[in-house]
Design a protein around this motif. Structure first.
Motif, short mmCIF file in Angstrom:
data_model
loop_
_atom_site.label_atom_id
_atom_site.label_comp_id
_atom_site.label_asym_id
_atom_site.label_seq_id
_atom_site.Cartn_x
_atom_site.Cartn_y
_atom_site.Cartn_z
N TRP A 20 -10.02 3.65 3.31
CA TRP A 20 -10.54 3.40 1.82
C TRP A 20 -9.48 3.98 1.09
O TRP A 20 -8.78 4.94 1.23
N TYR A 66 -6.06 -1.73 -6.99
CA TYR A 66 -6.17 -2.26 -5.73
C TYR A 66 -7.39 -1.31 -5.04
O TYR A 66 -6.93 -0.06 -4.82
N SER A 67 -8.50 -1.74 -4.65
CA SER A 67 -9.33 -1.14 -4.02
C SER A 67 -9.47 -1.67 -2.68
O SER A 67 -9.86 -2.92 -2.33
N VAL A 68 -9.56 -0.42 -1.48
CA VAL A 68 -9.31 -0.81 -0.15
C VAL A 68 -10.70 -0.23 0.52
O VAL A 68 -11.24 0.88 0.08
N ASP A 110 -7.66 3.82 -3.46
CA ASP A 110 -7.49 3.07 -4.58
C ASP A 110 -6.09 3.11 -4.94
O ASP A 110 -5.48 4.40 -4.88
N PRO A 113 -7.64 -5.92 -0.02
CA PRO A 113 -7.90 -5.22 -1.18
C PRO A 113 -8.52 -5.94 -2.30
O PRO A 113 -7.90 -7.10 -2.84
N LEU A 123 -7.13 -6.05 5.53
CA LEU A 123 -7.43 -5.01 4.33
C LEU A 123 -8.23 -5.96 3.19
O LEU A 123 -8.95 -5.45 2.53
N ILE A 182 0.78 -1.22 0.11
CA ILE A 182 0.07 0.04 -0.06
C ILE A 182 0.88 1.14 0.05
O ILE A 182 0.45 2.22 0.26
N HIS A 240 -8.72 -11.07 -4.22
CA HIS A 240 -8.53 -10.37 -3.07
C HIS A 240 -6.98 -10.65 -2.44
O HIS A 240 -6.66 -11.96 -2.38
N VAL A 250 -4.12 5.49 0.37
CA VAL A 250 -5.34 4.80 1.37
C VAL A 250 -5.23 6.03 2.40
O VAL A 250 -4.60 6.53 2.98
#
Length: 455
Positions: free
Chosen positions: A195, A224-226, A197, A261, A259, A38, A283, A170
């Motif tokens: 949250w 990557y979407s968190v 991206d 993601p 997380l 991240i 994921h 993030v």
């Protein structure tokens, strides 16, 4: 004064959506070390705390929102409101020496750092809220497939160039309450939501020097979407408290969290139709660390001194690793893995005379601090040391005011301990920050929560 404060609060509230958007749409870091996971972790805390090296887990102040320990929210005076807003600009300077050739890059970034407020809910019970960047990703790397006579790519195609780029971050939203359970002892709890991206992509471009035929460039994209929650608890205990000095012990524990993601990965051909070669969504196994902070904060009318220790178990909760590319045929790829970190912070603040009516500079708050620890990833089992030196000044907006404009500077280095020896990047950075602390209460005769007796 009240009208001005309200206008500034409304303006900051209007900026929140734009600030959140900026956090996910621009490069807020520029470091090859953000190529994995991240990215680079941002230093938590409002500017007065960061100007003191980042200390503050034991800090109790009605004039600064404590982003490290929710127990500090209990110090909010009755019928007051405190608002903090901070901006930060950074200059990154990266240097690397490979095969006797020195390469350097530099990049500037600018973004908001924190939006926070603190207010009382009842006697000895306070509430705090903050919106801050937790981590940032930003890099642009160029390279090419090194010559190797036994490599089938070189043998059948020829030279292949690569461009790697990534950006995103993030963001952390935190809401907590602090309660003074009994005299000199406070407990706090908070919930944190993360949250963001992170977009990463690379382009592979062959330049045929052997063989026949046409070779198509390929473009790989990872997103990557968190979206995740975690919790925090904290305590503060005044070991000594009188009119001359206050000594406070503070500790906070973060529970961490998964997380996981959502990763969307595609590989497409760089043709007129962007032909999809491969695509999947999964994921990632990625967990936020459990974190333990503990420290002391000593205050007198002129001096403030703080010392903190922070431990994060990144390694124990993230046991997977990745391989880097290689820069030459005889080089082994570096294995990148998460590792536990230990960080020590120390800071000091000096105010010559807060009540001096004749000398403006004697009313200013002068701050300095240092921070030393490890980066949360290893490269080929090598730990990266990092440190920072900070300076700052707080300027009260008027005599005897809590509201202030803060200015901070930070110089830091990363990877200097092993970079020259194993060919990694030596990184230096410089930060310039501006913060605003707006306080409404008895100090400026602004009672926002009291009904006037006369019109």
């Amino acid at each position: 004064m009240k009208k001005t404060l309200i206008e500034l609060l409304l303006a900051a509230a209007a900026l929140l959506p734009a600030a959140s958007l900026a956090q996910t749409s621009s490069i807020n870091a520029f470091s090859p070390y953000t190529l994995y996971g991240i990215g680079e972790l941002n230093t938590p805390g409002t500017l007065p705390m960061r100007s003191m090296g980042g200390v503050g887990v034991a800090m109790r102040s009605g004039g600064t929102v404590n982003l490290l320990n929710p127990a500090a929210y209990s110090v909010a005076p009755q019928k007051t409101f405190l608002f903090n807003f901070g901006l930060e600009g950074q200059n990154y300077y990266n240097a690397q020496r490979l095969d006797g050739v020195a390469r350097t890059t530099a990049y500037n970034t600018f973004n908001f750092h924190d939006v926070a407020f603190q207010m009382p809910l009842a006697k000895r019970l306070g509430l705090g809220f903050s919106l801050t960047p937790y981590s940032s990703t930003g890099y642009r790397i160029k390279g090419e497939h090194a010559f190797d006579a036994s490599d089938p790519v070189w043998g059948n195609v020829g030279r292949v160039g690569y461009v790697y780029e990534g950006e995103g971050d993030v963001t952390e939203v935190k809401l907590g309450v602090g309660w003074e359970l009994f005299k000199n002892f406070s407990l706090g709890v908070a919930v944190q939501y993360y949250w963001g991206d992170i977009d990463r992509h690379y382009t592979m471009t062959p330049t045929p020097t052997v063989g026949d035929g046409t070779y198509l460039s390929m473009i790989g994209r990872d997103n990557y979407s968190v979206s995740s929650f975690k919790g925090q608890v904290g305590i503060q205990w005044n070991l000594v408290k009188n009119t001359r000095r206050i000594l406070t012990f503070g500790a906070a524990y973060d529970f961490g969290g998964d997380l996981r993601p959502e990763a969307t990965r595609t590989i497409t051909g760089n043709d007129n139709f962007s032909t999809l070669v491969k695509g999947d969504t999964t994921h990632l196994r990625l967990r936020l660390p459990r974190q333990l902070q503990a420290g002391f904060f000593y205050q007198t009318p002129k001096w403030t001194v703080g010392v903190d220790y922070v431990y994060q178990d990144w390694g124990g909760r993230n046991d997977h690793s990745e391989l880097t590319g290689v820069s030459r045929p005889d080089a082994e790829p570096f294995r990148v893995a998460y590792t536990d970190t230990h960080t020590v912070k120390a800071g000091v603040e000096f105010v010559p005379n807060r009540s001096d009516v004749r000398h403006f500079f004697r009313r200013l708050s002068y701050r300095a601090g240092v921070r030393y620890g490890d980066y949360h990833q290893t490269f080929g089992d090598h730990r990266l040391a990092q440190y920072a030196v900070t300076l700052g000044v707080g300027v009260p907006v008027k005599l005897w005011a809590v509201s202030a404009i803060d200015i901070g500077f930070e110089y830091g280095r990363r990877g200097y301990n092993v970079a020259e020896r194993i060919g990694l990047v030596r990184q230096q950075y410089f930060k310039f920050s501006v913060g605003f602390s707006l306080f409404a209460g008895s100090e400026n005769l602004e009672y926002w929560f009291v009904r006037p007796k006369y019109d």
